[in-house]
Scaffold this active site. Structure first.
Site, PDB file in Angstrom:
ATOM      1  N   VAL A 199       0.715  -1.300   0.094  1.00  0.00           N
ATOM      2  CA  VAL A 199      -0.159  -0.029  -0.253  1.00  0.00           C
ATOM      3  C   VAL A 199       0.867   1.038   0.071  1.00  0.00           C
ATOM      4  O   VAL A 199       2.024   0.983   0.454  1.00  0.00           O
ATOM      5  CB  VAL A 199      -0.940   0.117   1.305  1.00  0.00           C
ATOM      6  CG1 VAL A 199      -0.256   0.042   2.681  1.00  0.00           C
ATOM      7  CG2 VAL A 199      -1.937   1.140   1.236  1.00  0.00           C
ATOM      8  N   VAL A 216       5.481  -3.338 -10.952  1.00  0.00           N
ATOM      9  CA  VAL A 216       6.547  -3.220 -12.066  1.00  0.00           C
ATOM     10  C   VAL A 216       7.021  -4.546 -12.196  1.00  0.00           C
ATOM     11  O   VAL A 216       7.361  -5.582 -11.555  1.00  0.00           O
ATOM     12  CB  VAL A 216       7.918  -2.626 -11.290  1.00  0.00           C
ATOM     13  CG1 VAL A 216       9.200  -2.829 -12.106  1.00  0.00           C
ATOM     14  CG2 VAL A 216       7.700  -1.058 -11.213  1.00  0.00           C
ATOM     15  N   HIS A 256      11.508  -8.138  10.854  1.00  0.00           N
ATOM     16  CA  HIS A 256      12.613  -7.007  10.648  1.00  0.00           C
ATOM     17  C   HIS A 256      13.548  -7.457   9.659  1.00  0.00           C
ATOM     18  O   HIS A 256      14.788  -7.639   9.980  1.00  0.00           O
ATOM     19  CB  HIS A 256      13.294  -6.827  11.943  1.00  0.00           C
ATOM     20  CG  HIS A 256      12.374  -6.042  12.977  1.00  0.00           C
ATOM     21  ND1 HIS A 256      12.583  -6.015  14.179  1.00  0.00           N
ATOM     22  CD2 HIS A 256      11.140  -5.507  12.581  1.00  0.00           C
ATOM     23  CE1 HIS A 256      11.482  -5.364  14.866  1.00  0.00           C
ATOM     24  NE2 HIS A 256      10.674  -5.142  13.889  1.00  0.00           N
ATOM     25  N   HIS A 273      14.088  -1.802  16.005  1.00  0.00           N
ATOM     26  CA  HIS A 273      13.282  -1.800  14.773  1.00  0.00           C
ATOM     27  C   HIS A 273      13.580  -1.191  13.553  1.00  0.00           C
ATOM     28  O   HIS A 273      14.225  -0.074  13.795  1.00  0.00           O
ATOM     29  CB  HIS A 273      11.716  -1.365  15.285  1.00  0.00           C
ATOM     30  CG  HIS A 273      11.063  -2.294  16.410  1.00  0.00           C
ATOM     31  ND1 HIS A 273       9.937  -2.948  16.300  1.00  0.00           N
ATOM     32  CD2 HIS A 273      11.817  -2.413  17.746  1.00  0.00           C
ATOM     33  CE1 HIS A 273       9.868  -3.345  17.558  1.00  0.00           C
ATOM     34  NE2 HIS A 273      10.718  -3.202  18.259  1.00  0.00           N
TER      35      HIS A 273
END
Length: 685
Positions: free
Chosen positions: A131, A287, A574, A617
């Site tokens: 998104v 793409v 992560h 993070h």
């Protein structure tokens, strides 16, 4: 144990029973939507100076900053939707726990790993935001910075290529860049009085686009976190953002305190802009691949454009690039795009039926990720989850819905292993096995990839282990009747890979992190679980806790904990490293200027370039990365050093051809409670 797939389903079921606040966005979102920046494919130009592949965290930062120069044309191609139609799930921070878009196509890529041999043979979810804004749109909003030792180690790993260019990746440079991204607001008095967090405003920015602050409300039990840590022997950090993040803290969050909404790359960097004729953003555009010209520049391939389409099987369209293609497809997306474009390990491309344009063995290699598992207790005190479930008027306020779990602590090796001597023994055992680890654990036949593993392995043990956090502890308060202390591995010695078995971008890549392939990882996480239990048995937190639900009283010995972890562990989401900034001779994909080796005018700017894992993070470091990348692109240094190639590619593009590459992934990152109710998502990204 409950699988993550079942966890996702339970979250979705819960979300249908928990009332939303439908007018939240219209009442509190003050960003102006400028439709002239957003175009449909038929309204695009035939060519742009810069084509950014991926409208995630890094991609939108780059788009905003590069297009500040009105003479430069910029196009962003994002595979996912704009997100405007689900703003009520994006803007209130708490919705990331209670009505998350994760696991919900088309807003999540819904990636999955291959079966993980050393983690119970399980196939594990790897959500990434699909998104505009990428994972910064759907994650848990944690703003946590790595340590100076980690950033300087990153610098040292690339410095042999080009010392001057490598100076962009020192701690001092990173510190300046990350401050430029943010506008910090101190906590409101009620939040401060409950949680007692410590901070230093001088370590933060005052004029950046991203809003950084603390939630407008803290659940009262939050106030036990720091005193409990201190009583258990964990120091409390007075400033964990200035290069030393060891100890306990309350993490800052990407929240706009003027309206208690999520601050993310779209709202901060794009929606805040006036209309710009030189910036176009297209959502719903995947793409399919980078197109290369027949001619070369300085012995390197020249990207002439990109092919994209709006659906599988739809007409493939082409955009010509005048200067550069910038891949910001995220930790999974950027290596995927390179490989389907013919850039990557020859054995992988041959097997997938992709014509090899450039053999680059490191693409998809050096994949690292954080693993986590929770110690969960029953409770009768009010938590975020219990207040939310009450349906009270207060539970619907913006202040309450700005609360997200933010009590964390980064634990060093000495505390984790109970003494400096024990930790030294652990490190020496890892070092002694380095040769066998490199020969047996690297999933590549190429010697340069093995050399890269050795370099990362050595740097981690010698430079990062002594000073950085090996484990993150995180206090979770979002499940009714439950409190959890999560332990998460921060410095994985296990490296995996991303590869393809199809030439189509529409087929997901194979993601194999090789979790727990290196035995040090499960030992470190075992120690983290033991420390989490110690925290749970320490006052004042222990007075709020009842029975240990997970792992439970039957799991006691070191062997019991390790066996439990193999079937209980999840990812903090992560991932990094699959387009690593390393010398090419070490399986590197990009140089210190973020340019792909062997490609004249293609860069990668997202968390896939981090060559090491951070005790953090990944959202804050990725914002800093994008800030630095924009400076490099707009003010390129003179070429120097060895092996880094030219710093820019601004030659004229050759005529385009047709082909296929990837949609924009979200950026980094998220974190998982691993139980049966809300998902606990951490950054990035």
């Amino acid at each position: 144990m409950v699988s993550l797939e079942l966890l996702m389903l339970s979250i979705a079921a819960l979300s249908r029973t928990v009332s939303a606040h439908p007018d939240f966005h219209s009442r509190f979102n003050r960003h102006t939507f400028h439709p002239r920046n957003y175009v449909t494919p038929d309204k695009r130009l035939s060519s742009y100076d810069y084509v950014i592949v991926g409208g995630g965290l890094a991609g939108l930062v780059l788009a905003s900053k590069i297009s500040d120069d009105s003479s430069i044309t910029v196009l962003v191609l994002e595979a996912g939707p704009s997100g405007a139609e689900v703003a009520s799930k994006i803007n209130p921070p708490a919705e990331t726990y209670f009505d998350s878009l994760l696991g919900a196509p088309p807003y999540d890529w819904v990636y999955k790993t291959s079966p993980q041999t050393n983690a119970g043979g399980r196939i594990m979810a790897q959500p990434r935001g699909r998104v505009l804004g990428g994972s910064s749109t759907v994650n848990g909003m944690y703003i946590v910075r790595p340590s100076s030792a980690e950033i300087n180690t990153w610098h040292d790993l690339i410095a042999s290529n080009d010392q001057t260019a490598a100076n962009s990746w020192t701690w001092d440079s990173f510190f300046d860049a990350v401050k430029k991204t943010e506008t910090f607001t101190p906590p409101v008095s009620d939040t401060l009085s409950v949680a007692g967090m410590k901070y230093n405003a001088d370590s933060h920015g005052t004029s950046g686009k991203l809003h950084v602050t603390y939630p407008g409300y803290m659940v009262p039990i939050s106030g036990t976190w720091l005193p409990t840590l201190e009583a258990a022997g964990v120091s409390v950090s007075a400033d964990s953002y200035a290069g030393t993040n060891i100890g306990g803290m309350f993490a800052m969050s990407a929240i706009n305190p003027t309206n208690w909404t999520r601050s993310y790359s779209k709202s901060a960097y794009i929606d805040s802009l006036p209309p710009r004729n030189n910036l176009h953003v297209i959502s719903g555009a995947t793409v399919e691949k980078i197109v290369f010209a027949d001619n070369v520049v300085g012995g390197e391939l020249l990207a002439s454009g990109v092919d994209f389409s709006t659906a599988r099987g739809a007409t493939v369209q082409n955009v010509v690039v005048n200067k550069e293609v910038i891949l910001s497809g995220g930790a999974m997306g950027s290596p995927h795009i390179l490989m389907v474009s013919g850039v990557g390990p020859k054995d992988v491309l041959d097997a997938a039926g992709v014509s090899v344009k450039l053999e680059l063995p490191g693409v998809g290699q050096h994949l690292m990720d954080h693993l986590a598992a929770p110690v969960v207790y029953s409770t009768t005190v009010d938590t975020q989850g219990s207040i939310r479930a009450s349906g009270s008027d207060f539970s619907k306020t913006p202040e309450f819905n700005s609360f997200i779990n933010s009590g964390v602590a980064y634990i060093n090796g000495t505390l984790l292993f109970s003494s400096e001597q024990n930790f030294a023994t652990f490190r020496s055992e890892i070092t002694a096995a380095a040769g066998s680890s490199a020969s047996s654990l690297v999933p590549s036949q190429y010697s340069d990839v093995v050399e890269g593993y050795k370099a990362i392995h050595s740097a981690t043990v010698e430079k990062i282990y002594p000073t950085a956090g090996l484990i993150e502890l995180l206090l979770s308060l979002n499940s009714p009747g439950l409190i959890a202390v999560q332990a998460a591995l921060q410095q994985p010695m296990s490296h995996g890979r991303i590869y393809i078995n199809s030439s189509s971008i529409w087929d997901h890549p194979i993601i194999d992190p090789q979790y727990f392939s290196h035995p040090a990882d499960i030992v470190t996480l075992r120690q983290g679980i033991k420390l989490a239990r110690t925290i749970g048995s320490t006052s004042p937190l222990k007075e709020a806790l009842g029975t240990e639900v997970t792992p439970g009283p039957d799991i006691q010995t070191d062997g019991d904990i390790k066996n439990w972890l193999r079937n209980a562990v999840g990812t903090e989401f992560h991932p990094c490293g699959a387009c690593a900034m390393l010398p090419k001779a070490q399986g590197g994909v990009v140089d210190a200027n973020l340019k792909v080796y062997g490609l004249s005018n293609v860069r990668v700017v997202d968390s896939s370039v981090f060559p090491i894992s951070f005790s953090a993070h990944l959202m804050a470091p990725t914002y800093a990365l994008a800030e630095k990348a924009a400076s490099i692109i707009l003010s390129p240094p003179s070429p120097s050093g060895t092996g880094s190639g030219s710093s820019t590619g601004t030659g004229s593009a050759a005529p385009s051809s047709t082909s296929k590459a990837s949609g924009a992934l979200g950026s980094p990152s998220m974190s998982w409670l691993g139980l049966s109710l809300p998902l606990l998502v951490g950054v990035f990204l």
